[in-house]
Design a protein around this motif. Structure first.
Motif, mmCIF file in Angstrom:
data_model
loop_
_atom_site.group_PDB
_atom_site.id
_atom_site.type_symbol
_atom_site.label_atom_id
_atom_site.label_comp_id
_atom_site.label_asym_id
_atom_site.label_seq_id
_atom_site.Cartn_x
_atom_site.Cartn_y
_atom_site.Cartn_z
ATOM 1 N N GLN A 65 0.852 -1.181 0.000
ATOM 2 C CA GLN A 65 0.000 0.000 0.000
ATOM 3 C C GLN A 65 0.886 1.229 0.000
ATOM 4 O O GLN A 65 1.933 1.257 0.641
ATOM 5 N N ASP A 66 0.456 2.257 -0.709
ATOM 6 C CA ASP A 66 1.206 3.504 -0.789
ATOM 7 C C ASP A 66 0.873 4.363 0.427
ATOM 8 O O ASP A 66 -0.210 4.927 0.513
ATOM 9 N N SER A 67 1.791 4.434 1.380
ATOM 10 C CA SER A 67 1.574 5.223 2.594
ATOM 11 C C SER A 67 2.419 6.498 2.587
ATOM 12 O O SER A 67 2.586 7.137 3.624
ATOM 13 N N ASP A 70 1.662 9.992 4.510
ATOM 14 C CA ASP A 70 0.633 9.863 5.534
ATOM 15 C C ASP A 70 1.140 10.546 6.809
ATOM 16 O O ASP A 70 2.340 10.555 7.086
ATOM 17 N N THR A 82 7.611 3.240 2.606
ATOM 18 C CA THR A 82 6.513 2.290 2.433
ATOM 19 C C THR A 82 6.576 1.316 3.587
ATOM 20 O O THR A 82 7.618 0.698 3.823
ATOM 21 N N TYR A 186 7.167 3.264 -3.135
ATOM 22 C CA TYR A 186 6.041 2.430 -3.560
ATOM 23 C C TYR A 186 6.071 2.090 -5.051
ATOM 24 O O TYR A 186 5.997 0.913 -5.412
ATOM 25 N N SER A 195 -0.137 6.489 -5.654
ATOM 26 C CA SER A 195 -1.558 6.825 -5.593
ATOM 27 C C SER A 195 -1.787 8.244 -5.110
ATOM 28 O O SER A 195 -2.903 8.688 -5.017
#
Length: 196
Positions: A65-67, A70, A82, A186, A195
Motif C-alpha cells: 500500500q502507498d503510505s 501519511d 513504504t 512504492y 496513488s
C-alpha cells in the motif's frame, strides 16, 4: 490609499501570485532530522518503477500500500517510506544490490540498516527491524535477495505493530547515509504509479 497606490499594489500581488504558481516548493523531510525537499521518483534510471525487489520474504505486490506522506508523529511530519506489513521475525532481504553502509539504532527507526547502491546514487533504508541476519556487517556487499534482518517493531513502530519501514533516498556525491533526498519507494516496489 490613492487609485495609483491600489493599482501598484494589485500589480505587485499579481506578480507574486504568478511567481508562486510557477515555483514548486518541496515538502520538508523531518523523518530523520533533515530539512531537504522530497525528490520525485527517478525516471529512466536504476530506480525506475518496478525495479526493486520487495524486501520482505513472501510479500507480493498486491499486498503493498502507498503510505507516502501519511501523517506521522501526531501529524507533525509526513511518512517518507513504504510500510510493509508482515509477521514478526519474517526475513528482510536486500531490495537491490549494494554495500551495507550503516547499522544504526534510532528512537524513530529502531534497529535500522542502510544499503548504498554500487553507483553510490541511492540509499535503501530498512527500519523497525527485530535484528540483523547473522553475519551482516558494515561494508558487506549484498546482492538482491540476500538476507539483511528480520521484521520487527523496534523504534516508534509500537509493540506488536510488526512491519518493515522501507525508504529510498537519492544521493549526491559526498552525502552521508542520512543526507539524501527521500523518494517514494512504492512505485519502485509495486511497479505502479504512486496513488498520491
Amino acid at each position: 490609499m490613492t487609485k495609483l497606490g491600489w493599482g501598484i499594489l494589485s500589480v505587485f500581488l499579481l506578480i507574486v501570485a504568478a511567481f508562486a504558481a510557477t515555483t514548486r516548493f518541496g515538502t520538508a523531510d523531518r523523518t530523520r532530522g533533515g530539512d531537504r525537499p522530497v525528490a520525485e521518483p527517478p525516471v529512466g534510471e536504476e530506480g525506475q518503477a518496478g525495479t526493486l525487489a520487495i524486501p520482505v520474504r513472501g510479500v507480493t505486490e498486491a499486498a503493498l500500500q502507498d503510505s507516502w506522506n501519511d501523517a506521522r508523529g501526531g501529524g507533525t511530519r509526513g511518512h517518507h517510506g513504504t510500510d510493509i506489513m508482515a509477521a514478526g521475525g519474517t526475513p528482510v532481504t536486500a531490495a537491490a544490490p549494494g554495500r551495507v553502509e550503516k547499522l544504526f539504532e534510532s528512537s524513530l527507526g529502531g534497529t535500522t540498516l542502510y544499503v548504498r547502491s554500487p553507483d553510490r546514487r541511492w540509499i535503501y533504508y530498512y527500519a523497525h527491524l527485530a535484528g540483523y541476519a547473522p553475519g551482516v556487517h558494515e561494508g558487506q556487499t549484498v546482492r538482491t535477495g540476500d538476507p539483511l534482518g528480520f521484521v520487527g517493531d523496534s523504534g516508534d513502530a509500537g509493540p506488536g505493530h510488526y512491519h518493515l519501514h522501507f525508504g529510498v533516498q537519492r544521493m549526491q556525491p559526498g552525502e552521508r547515509w542520512w543526507e539524501g533526498q527521500d523518494v517514494n519507494p512504492y512505485p519502485l516496489l509495486a511497479g505502479k504509479p504512486a496513488s498520491r
